[in-house]
Write an enzyme that holds these catalytic residues in place. Sequence first.
Site, PDB file in Angstrom:
ATOM      1  N   ARG A  28       7.623  12.709   1.110  1.00 16.95           N
ATOM      2  CA  ARG A  28       8.421  11.616   1.654  1.00 16.95           C
ATOM      3  C   ARG A  28       9.854  11.634   1.117  1.00 16.95           C
ATOM      4  NH1 ARG A  28       4.878  12.636   3.925  1.00 16.95           N
ATOM      5  NH2 ARG A  28       3.020  11.465   4.493  1.00 16.95           N
TER       6      ARG A  28
ATOM      7  N   SER B  72       4.001   1.633   6.008  1.00 20.91           N
ATOM      8  CA  SER B  72       3.633   1.588   4.588  1.00 20.91           C
ATOM      9  C   SER B  72       4.869   1.204   3.777  1.00 20.91           C
ATOM     10  CB  SER B  72       3.102   2.955   4.136  1.00 20.91           C
ATOM     11  OG  SER B  72       1.913   3.276   4.824  1.00 20.91           O
TER      12      SER B  72
ATOM     13  N   GLU C 211       9.104   2.497   0.262  1.00 23.82           N
ATOM     14  CA  GLU C 211       9.332   3.626   1.150  1.00 23.82           C
ATOM     15  C   GLU C 211      10.490   3.384   2.117  1.00 23.82           C
ATOM     16  OE1 GLU C 211       6.607   6.021   4.343  1.00 23.82           O
ATOM     17  OE2 GLU C 211       5.870   5.811   2.300  1.00 23.82           O
TER      18      GLU C 211
END
Length: 378
Positions: A166, A250, A370
């Site tokens: 990520r 998320s 995130e």
Amino acid sequence: MTQVTPIPLAELTTLRTGAAPERMIEARTTDELIDALREVWAGMEEWFVLGGGSNLFVGDEPFDGTVVRILTKGIERLPSPHEGRARLKVQAGQDWDDLVAYTVEHGLAGIEAMSGIPGTVGAAPVQNVGAYGQEIQETLVEVELIDESTGDVSVVPASELALGFRTSVLKHHYGGAPDRRAVILSVTLDLAEVGEEGRAIGGEQLRRALGLTDDAPVPLARVREQILAIRAAKGMLLDADDPDTCSAGSFFQNLIVPETVAAQLPPECPRWPVEPDLDAATVIPLEVFDGYVPAASPVRRDVKVSAAWLIENAGITKGFRLPRSRAGISTKHALALTNRGQATAAELAELARYIQVRVHAEFGLLLQPEPVLVGVEL
């Protein structure tokens, strides 16, 4: 490019927070996007680009700068230098899930497990999007981008993006700046031509998600259909009638920790090994080689740990809300912070901080957000 009356960012982001910025520009072609960015950068003003708004958490105060909306579209099929494969050059503003649908329809494999991920194609390499063991770095060839420091447009191979879990050199991590300040204009992927028959599924996460017990080829359409159903059941498909989908997906990343740290967690905590590069080679320039090859260094094995499990086992259940707050945990998935109805960014941030404190107190681990945060602090 077109300067438009600024739209409240609450109407353009999936978390539904944010006032109208001071200035807003829409770019519908690559040339318009380049011109808009060069103009903004020349003025030395605050700025950010907006695609699908699905990975963005914007504060309540109006953004004192320019928002550039990337609305470019287009999928171009190109030949691949590899037999049995094809390349797609895709404009940054193209909807990601529409691209996945296109690849499935045309029998091109490589991103089908990422069905249903919201957002635009240009944002995908920035955080190396992935799902069920499949990541964009597996198929990404190169990106076309424009650098803020020079205003120059260049084609950059995927190997120079430092793609990781990520992350990439382009990502604005919470509390820091990206290693390279640039905006992606287009993305080129290299995909396998498998046709209607599909292909055998090798990844354990995807096999488990699909309930596979053999190695028979699986049609891409079946993979997409089942992944969409799974995401819908978790409230991870946008639905105006479902408040569980008013989220940034998320909100916290799964943690990557050394296996020694993971070993201290309860055994029932889900974890997945992050495989080391077993093909890594030690290169010694010939002019300095003295006949001695150093011993290989011990490999530190990392483990990915489920953030959702940590949250729930810190006592924060699905559907949890703080008193008098309009922000809450999704009733379907503990990783999604949701806007239950005109929640402010302050309310969502308060909930996020509460979760971080509880997980840290229980397990000694700090969850990291995130989404990209603009005008918000945790």
